[in-house]
Scaffold this motif. Structure first.
Motif, mmCIF file in Angstrom:
data_model
loop_
_atom_site.group_PDB
_atom_site.id
_atom_site.type_symbol
_atom_site.label_atom_id
_atom_site.label_comp_id
_atom_site.label_asym_id
_atom_site.label_seq_id
_atom_site.Cartn_x
_atom_site.Cartn_y
_atom_site.Cartn_z
ATOM 1 N N PHE A 72 30.192 49.354 -24.418
ATOM 2 C CA PHE A 72 28.852 49.907 -24.968
ATOM 3 C C PHE A 72 28.807 51.410 -24.752
ATOM 4 O O PHE A 72 28.617 51.609 -23.481
ATOM 5 N N ARG A 73 28.823 52.129 -25.827
ATOM 6 C CA ARG A 73 28.680 53.538 -25.528
ATOM 7 C C ARG A 73 27.843 54.297 -26.458
ATOM 8 O O ARG A 73 27.582 53.896 -27.603
ATOM 9 N N ALA A 74 26.777 54.850 -25.839
ATOM 10 C CA ALA A 74 25.630 55.522 -26.409
ATOM 11 C C ALA A 74 24.965 56.595 -25.576
ATOM 12 O O ALA A 74 25.443 56.712 -24.285
ATOM 13 N N PRO A 75 24.163 57.492 -26.099
ATOM 14 C CA PRO A 75 23.645 58.609 -25.004
ATOM 15 C C PRO A 75 22.978 57.782 -24.075
ATOM 16 O O PRO A 75 22.205 56.899 -23.965
ATOM 17 N N TYR A 76 23.150 58.154 -22.776
ATOM 18 C CA TYR A 76 22.730 57.803 -21.264
ATOM 19 C C TYR A 76 23.288 56.439 -21.192
ATOM 20 O O TYR A 76 22.732 55.608 -20.260
ATOM 21 N N LEU A 77 24.283 55.821 -22.111
ATOM 22 C CA LEU A 77 24.906 54.628 -21.613
ATOM 23 C C LEU A 77 26.445 54.717 -21.788
ATOM 24 O O LEU A 77 27.061 55.078 -22.823
ATOM 25 N N ASN A 78 27.091 54.133 -20.825
ATOM 26 C CA ASN A 78 28.427 54.046 -20.992
ATOM 27 C C ASN A 78 29.017 52.908 -20.017
ATOM 28 O O ASN A 78 29.158 52.947 -18.841
ATOM 29 N N TYR A 79 28.910 51.666 -20.657
ATOM 30 C CA TYR A 79 29.072 50.244 -19.835
ATOM 31 C C TYR A 79 30.058 49.393 -20.515
ATOM 32 O O TYR A 79 30.092 49.279 -21.515
ATOM 33 N N SER A 80 31.020 49.086 -19.797
ATOM 34 C CA SER A 80 31.848 47.844 -19.958
ATOM 35 C C SER A 80 31.552 46.572 -19.377
ATOM 36 O O SER A 80 31.525 46.483 -18.031
ATOM 37 N N THR A 81 31.723 45.519 -20.083
ATOM 38 C CA THR A 81 31.375 44.280 -19.712
ATOM 39 C C THR A 81 32.802 43.655 -18.860
ATOM 40 O O THR A 81 33.918 44.220 -19.117
ATOM 41 N N ALA A 82 32.659 42.564 -18.153
ATOM 42 C CA ALA A 82 33.896 41.888 -17.606
ATOM 43 C C ALA A 82 34.696 41.173 -18.942
ATOM 44 O O ALA A 82 33.887 41.099 -20.071
ATOM 45 N N PRO A 83 35.867 40.935 -18.861
ATOM 46 C CA PRO A 83 36.573 40.251 -20.011
ATOM 47 C C PRO A 83 35.950 38.957 -20.311
ATOM 48 O O PRO A 83 35.411 38.112 -19.476
ATOM 49 N N VAL A 84 35.801 38.680 -21.800
ATOM 50 C CA VAL A 84 35.387 37.677 -22.299
ATOM 51 C C VAL A 84 36.093 36.509 -21.974
ATOM 52 O O VAL A 84 37.263 36.499 -21.944
ATOM 53 N N ILE A 85 35.289 35.318 -21.442
ATOM 54 C CA ILE A 85 36.244 33.905 -21.179
ATOM 55 C C ILE A 85 36.698 33.286 -22.378
ATOM 56 O O ILE A 85 36.274 33.674 -23.543
ATOM 57 N N TYR A 86 37.886 33.225 -22.455
ATOM 58 C CA TYR A 86 38.865 32.609 -23.484
ATOM 59 C C TYR A 86 38.057 31.685 -24.626
ATOM 60 O O TYR A 86 38.032 31.740 -25.634
ATOM 61 N N TRP A 87 37.438 30.568 -24.109
ATOM 62 C CA TRP A 87 36.661 29.546 -24.873
ATOM 63 C C TRP A 87 35.604 30.221 -25.452
ATOM 64 O O TRP A 87 35.133 29.598 -26.374
ATOM 65 N N VAL A 88 35.095 31.204 -24.716
ATOM 66 C CA VAL A 88 33.724 31.771 -25.266
ATOM 67 C C VAL A 88 33.980 32.481 -26.447
ATOM 68 O O VAL A 88 33.325 32.583 -27.415
ATOM 69 N N TYR A 89 34.911 33.286 -26.270
ATOM 70 C CA TYR A 89 35.705 33.866 -27.355
ATOM 71 C C TYR A 89 35.753 33.095 -28.756
ATOM 72 O O TYR A 89 35.431 33.435 -29.794
ATOM 73 N N LEU A 90 36.411 32.028 -28.578
ATOM 74 C CA LEU A 90 36.794 31.206 -29.608
ATOM 75 C C LEU A 90 35.414 30.597 -29.991
ATOM 76 O O LEU A 90 35.405 30.297 -31.262
ATOM 77 N N ALA A 91 34.689 30.074 -29.149
ATOM 78 C CA ALA A 91 33.275 29.665 -29.916
ATOM 79 C C ALA A 91 32.508 30.792 -30.529
ATOM 80 O O ALA A 91 31.979 30.376 -31.516
ATOM 81 N N LEU A 92 32.490 32.004 -30.131
ATOM 82 C CA LEU A 92 31.723 33.041 -30.699
ATOM 83 C C LEU A 92 32.466 33.359 -32.086
ATOM 84 O O LEU A 92 31.603 33.501 -33.310
ATOM 85 N N GLU A 93 33.847 33.064 -32.188
ATOM 86 C CA GLU A 93 34.426 33.523 -33.383
ATOM 87 C C GLU A 93 34.030 32.319 -34.441
ATOM 88 O O GLU A 93 33.869 32.733 -35.732
ATOM 89 N N GLN A 94 34.022 30.923 -34.132
ATOM 90 C CA GLN A 94 33.482 30.041 -34.904
ATOM 91 C C GLN A 94 32.099 30.125 -35.173
ATOM 92 O O GLN A 94 31.430 29.709 -36.363
ATOM 93 N N LEU A 95 31.039 30.520 -34.410
ATOM 94 C CA LEU A 95 29.650 30.565 -34.672
ATOM 95 C C LEU A 95 29.206 31.830 -35.437
ATOM 96 O O LEU A 95 28.098 31.829 -35.932
ATOM 97 N N CYS A 96 29.976 32.736 -35.465
ATOM 98 C CA CYS A 96 29.782 34.208 -35.961
ATOM 99 C C CYS A 96 29.299 34.070 -37.545
ATOM 100 O O CYS A 96 27.953 34.564 -38.024
ATOM 101 N N ALA A 97 29.923 33.318 -38.367
ATOM 102 C CA ALA A 97 29.676 33.065 -39.701
ATOM 103 C C ALA A 97 28.320 32.421 -39.954
ATOM 104 O O ALA A 97 27.361 32.796 -40.563
ATOM 105 N N HIS A 98 27.965 31.444 -39.045
ATOM 106 C CA HIS A 98 26.719 30.444 -39.136
ATOM 107 C C HIS A 98 25.595 31.377 -38.614
ATOM 108 O O HIS A 98 24.308 31.142 -39.225
ATOM 109 N N ALA A 99 25.622 32.346 -37.741
ATOM 110 C CA ALA A 99 24.594 32.999 -37.231
ATOM 111 C C ALA A 99 24.080 33.971 -38.351
ATOM 112 O O ALA A 99 22.938 34.014 -38.706
#
Length: 215
Positions: free
Chosen positions: A157-184
């Motif tokens: 996440f890069r914006a004025p006064y912000l430059n932050y990186s999260t930890a790597p996303v857990i694999y099963w969380v990534y799979l779940a988010l890809e599945q839920l994206c359309a329905h959200a």
């Protein structure tokens, strides 16, 4: 084939694309071009399929040409995000594009945050369904692409006064988010659809909503 069965098959296909693309990308290290092609095609297929799930939910309210265009753009945009590697490297050579010491600009996760906010604004302000769908296609392209990349490097996440990186996303969380994206996205757009039904028969500046047939 019933809509429910079709949707279940599409989600199964989405899962297969995610896992297969990731496994192939891990196995195929050389030549680098083949690995890049596998990665790029996987991004495109995920973005295109998620977009198709969303657009199909509104097929009774869109022209056929609009449906095809939205899905095609979702497919292409999800893939072309990686062009920023070449732009940042100022080179057409793959080695230069993949050896950057920093993340290129299209991989800034503030982009999908801004697109999601724009989609919400469009829904609240009751702009046309088509406008909201275009925002959703942009959101899907960046979100699905960056969430997949985040299993290795996290979100940035890069914006004025912000430059932050999260930890790597857990694999099963990534799979779940890809599945839920359309329905959200569909649930968010449903707010606009419900309002549109209330406006049937009155003058409104948006897509003329067609009442769905009850089978």
């Amino acid at each position: 084939m019933t809509p429910t069965v079709l949707l279940a098959l599409e989600h199964l296909l989405l899962l297969v694309i995610c896992i297969t693309g990731d496994k192939l990308g891990a196995i195929v290290q050389k030549p680098p071009l083949l690995r890049a092609v596998i990665d790029n095609i996987t991004h495109a297929l995920i973005g295109g399929l998620v977009t198709e799930i969303i657009v199909r939910d509104y097929k009774d309210q869109l022209d056929r040409s609009d449906q095809i265009t939205l899905i095609a753009v979702g497919f292409v945009a999800s893939s072309w995000i990686d062009l920023d590697h070449f732009i940042e490297a100022r080179s057409f050579h793959l080695d230069d594009a993949t050896s950057l010491t920093h993340r290129p600009f299209f991989h800034n996760s503030m982009i999908f945050v801004a697109l999601f906010a724009s989609m919400i604004t469009s829904v609240i302000c009751q702009h046309s369904l088509l406008v909201s769908l275009w925002f959703s296609v942009g959101f899907v392209a960046f979100f699905t692409h960056q969430i997949r990349d985040a299993i290795r490097r996290g979100l940035w996440f890069r914006a004025p006064y912000l430059n932050y990186s999260t930890a790597p996303v857990i694999y099963w969380v990534y799979l779940a988010l890809e599945q839920l994206c359309a329905h959200a996205v569909i649930q968010l757009l449903a707010m606009q659809q419900r309002h549109g039904r209330q406006l049937v028969g009155t003058e409104s500046f948006g897509v003329k909503y067609k009442p769905l047939e009850v089978v």
